[in-house]
Design a protein around this motif. Structure first.
Motif, short mmCIF file in Angstrom:
data_model
loop_
_atom_site.label_atom_id
_atom_site.label_comp_id
_atom_site.label_asym_id
_atom_site.label_seq_id
_atom_site.Cartn_x
_atom_site.Cartn_y
_atom_site.Cartn_z
N GLY A 224 0.81 -1.21 0.00
CA GLY A 224 0.00 0.00 0.00
C GLY A 224 0.84 1.26 0.00
N PHE A 225 1.95 1.24 0.74
CA PHE A 225 2.88 2.36 0.79
C PHE A 225 3.42 2.67 -0.61
N LEU A 226 3.83 1.66 -1.34
CA LEU A 226 4.41 1.87 -2.67
C LEU A 226 3.36 2.33 -3.67
N ILE A 227 2.19 1.73 -3.64
CA ILE A 227 1.14 2.15 -4.57
C ILE A 227 0.72 3.58 -4.29
N ALA A 228 0.62 3.93 -3.00
CA ALA A 228 0.28 5.30 -2.65
C ALA A 228 1.34 6.28 -3.14
N SER A 229 2.61 5.87 -3.09
CA SER A 229 3.68 6.72 -3.61
C SER A 229 3.50 6.96 -5.11
N ALA A 230 3.24 5.90 -5.86
CA ALA A 230 3.05 6.06 -7.31
C ALA A 230 1.90 7.01 -7.60
#
Length: 735
Positions: free
Chosen positions: A394-400
């Motif tokens: 979730g952290f990475l997708i939110a960053s994108a």
């Protein structure tokens, strides 16, 4: 109101007081703030180093009651009326501070937010975690929140509390593992970090905020409270018409840029240009050169300049090296105003081990794997994200999504995808752990990439997702519902490697490597490809593109001109790293400027003109665009003339109303009366010739050429051409 000290500390054991004053208490809200005790309402404030604390009326500023010092470490308390509009006046040795009590505020994050964070499906993390300037109960300040589920205590520290972790310990919101606190009267621009005590009671080095939206410029490492005021965009027209460009059917020519070294100010200490200056210089340059997009090497905050941004730690923050987040937004806005898309390199494959970053963030392997066989890249001395953990995904997708939605970026190029897909990537036997089926595929990474691309295409349907994937993994650009990874485009690393290897050969030997220029068409339509001549080809002793070319000075330039034209005529979207367009003599140095002074020399200026003209013809000719992704738009006209090192391609628009013949002669020997079979009779016109005098060539040009009914190679007509030495020509048929 007079009350005994014992009553002010009622319900608090000595162990709790010791834990609080020593910065070890995991639930400070149980001790500090407002508490009811019998008929009294007790306020407790912990202010180490304060001389006195008064409770004052917010409106008038009058003192309502003076707090007692109930513990010498700085614990103050007082009894107050149950409902008062009051705040604190704190007397420090050298200042008076007036503020509301952070411990008078209740829980901040909603249960739904916490549930989604734990589930890994909260894709607006920068509006929930990190530092958010906001109002709570009508009081302006900053809400801090951070995920650290294995910590015993977390505090926010900064200039506002003298970086003292005892001052503002946070509230734990279990079971999500999120810690939160609201600090009244703070404003954007404040520096901060998190101080974490791990499960064993060890106080860790202070950590930068993983979800910070702004950071200090390296080598400083603090996070910065970013403004919550929306940027005033002026790119509505661009965004409304972006869907038509997302079709990928048109021209796509990408100018790859390292922001810190595109142009430096030599009169000001050789510093890099900032976003505002780049808006004034880079944007019009790229537009005038005919590029459709600017792709930036990673601009997410990163500690080590020598990594060029490929070892980032601030996945939500534009690096402070080139200005503020608002400055970066302005740059994107100016690009869109000039008709240029913006692509960012984005790195979900690994992160550096700096102690103030994500590494063992709460004392445990939180973002990374515990086992180094799964979680460490020896090649780069970096850690690998644990993609089996929901919160990390979730952290990475939110960053994108942060870059696509907040900053209106048009696409992300995902770096090092191959290193994510294979558990044994760059590892020897015994240095990696097989998947649950005993294989080498990283199943968690595969599912993450599919999910990432599905979410992005759902929320940002106009955005481009581009994969740098260096193997033959099947279906990189196939939709996830068809078993693919879901990217829009993949870098064609095979074409890049083969064609550069061929071009580096002495022309005498090229006949023995003819297949290196033709093999790529066997798989050219197995994916949607981009042809990359990227930064990776001009570093680490590889030399510049010009330096790779064989022969004397004239031949080097001629080879590079012919190669560029071959690339622009070959199916696939185009990408060229900065400096290539001017035939920079030396390889790229990240701490130096592109050597723009070579444009004083005619051959370099001519190369720049050639690239500009190639972009121009590519942009206006449907025949050079359609076949980029559709095999109906391409045919070989000459594929087997290894003896002469000649290649000829026919490119067609979708309606096949005309064609463009692209012919390359990769020897220094002119070929006169070279006959090629073509689909139509009539007068064909040479639209481009890399040997033209304006590009520094010999001037062996064709002009208008008749195609007669004399059939050849299975085609009903043919024409005779003069093929210049070390050159590529484009010849257009009649409609």
């Amino acid at each position: 109101m007079d009350i005994e000290r014992s009553d002010l500390l009622a319900g608090i054991g000595q162990d709790a007081i010791a834990a609080l004053t020593q910065g070890r208490h995991g639930d400070p809200f149980a001790v500090l703030g407002i508490h009811r005790h019998g008929v009294f309402t007790i306020v407790r404030i912990f202010m180490p180093g304060a001389d006195a604390v008064d409770i004052i009326d917010t409106a008038s500023g009058n003192v309502l009651t003076a707090c007692q010092l109930v513990h010498p470490a700085g614990l103050f308390a007082a009894a107050v009326a149950s409902k008062l509009d009051c705040c604190l006046r704190i007397k420090w040795p050298d200042a008076i501070q007036v503020t509301e009590d952070p411990y008078s505020f209740g829980p901040l994050l909603g249960e739904l937010d916490l549930h989604l964070i734990a589930e890994g499906t909260h894709y607006n993390l920068s509006r929930t975690l990190g530092a958010v300037a906001m109002e709570v109960d009508g009081i302006a300040g900053v809400r801090f929140a951070v995920w650290a589920p294995n910590a015993r205590r977390v505090s926010v520290v900064g200039d506002f509390n003298s970086w003292d972790g005892r001052r503002n310990p946070m509230r734990l919101r279990a079971p999500a593992g999120v810690w939160e606190i609201f600090i009244p009267r703070l404003t954007p621009g404040e520096r901060y970090k998190f101080e974490i005590v791990d499960a064993n009671g060890t106080c860790l080095p202070q950590k930068a905020d993983p979800v910070a939206r702004a950071s200090e410029a390296a080598p400083s490492t603090a996070s910065i409270v970013a403004s919550s005021t929306p940027f005033r965009w002026s790119d509505d027209t661009w965004l409304h018409t972006r869907q038509s460009r997302k079709s990928l059917e048109g021209a796509m020519s990408v100018y790859e840029v390292h922001v810190g070294s595109w142009l430096r100010n030599l009169q000001d200490g050789n510093r890099s240009f900032d976003w505002i200056e780049l808006s004034q210089r880079l944007v019009p340059y790229a537009r005038d050169m005919g590029f459709t997009h600017i792709e930036l090497l990673p601009i997410m905050e990163y500690p080590f300049g020598g990594s060029w941004g490929y070892q980032p730690l601030g996945l939500f923050a534009p690096t402070g090296r080139y200005g503020t987040p608002e400055d970066f937004a302005y740059f994107v806005d100016r690009c869109h105003g000039a008709g240029l898309g913006v692509i960012l390199d984005w790195v979900p494959a690994h992160f550096p081990t700096d102690v103030w970053g994500l590494s063992r963030f709460d004392g445990s392997a939180l973002y990374e794997h515990e086992d180094p066989r799964e979680g460490f890249h020896a090649d780069w001395n970096t850690l690998i994200y644990n993609l089996g953990r929901n919160e990390v995904k979730g952290f990475l997708i939110a960053s994108a999504l942060e870059w696509l939605e907040r900053y209106h970026v048009d696409g992300l190029r995902v770096d090092a995808v191959a290193s994510m897909l294979y558990r044994d990537y760059s590892r020897n036997e015994g240095e990696w752990v097989p998947n649950r089926y005993g294989g080498r595929e990283n199943l968690e990474a595969v599912e993450f990439l599919k999910h990432l691309n599905s979410i992005i295409h759902q929320r940002c349907p106009d955005a481009l997702m581009i994969a740098e994937e260096s193997t033959a993994w099947p279906g990189v650009t196939r939709p996830p519902e068809q078993g693919g990874l879901g990217f829009d485009i993949k870098w064609n690393m095979g074409w890049m490697h083969d064609s550069l290897t061929y071009m580096s050969k002495n022309p005498v030997y090229r006949r023995h490597h003819h297949d290196m220029m033709t093999f790529g068409m066997i798989y050219a339509y197995s994916e949607r490809f981009m042809l990359p001549l990227s930064h990776d080809e001009v570093v680490h002793g590889k030399g510049s593109l010009l330096a790779k070319m064989p022969g004397d000075d004239w031949q080097k330039f001629a080879n590079l001109r012919a190669y560029f034209a071959f690339m622009w005529g070959y199916p696939g979207k185009k990408l060229l790293f900065m400096g290539g367009e001017i035939a920079q003599p030396g390889e790229w140095q990240h701490d130096q400027s592109v050597t723009w002074d070579v444009l004083d020399q005619p051959r370099h200026a001519s190369m720049q003109r050639l690239v500009r003209d190639l972009n121009g013809i590519y942009g206006r000719e449907d025949a050079l665009q359609f076949g980029d992704l559709d095999p109906q738009g391409f045919e070989w006209a000459v594929v087997d003339d290894a003896a002469n090192s000649v290649f000829a391609m026919l490119r067609f628009p979708q309606d096949r109303s005309y064609s463009i013949l692209v012919v390359s002669n990769f020897t220094p020997v002119p070929r006169y009366d070279y006959r090629i079979g073509v689909p139509t009779e009539g007068i064909w016109v040479e639209e481009f010739n890399s040997d033209a005098p304006e590009y520094g060539g010999t001037g062996l040009v064709n002009g208008a050429v008749p195609a007669t009914s004399s059939s050849l190679n299975g085609r009903p007509a043919s024409l005779s051409l003069q093929l210049p030495p070390l050159a590529t020509i484009f010849v257009k048929s009649p409609r």
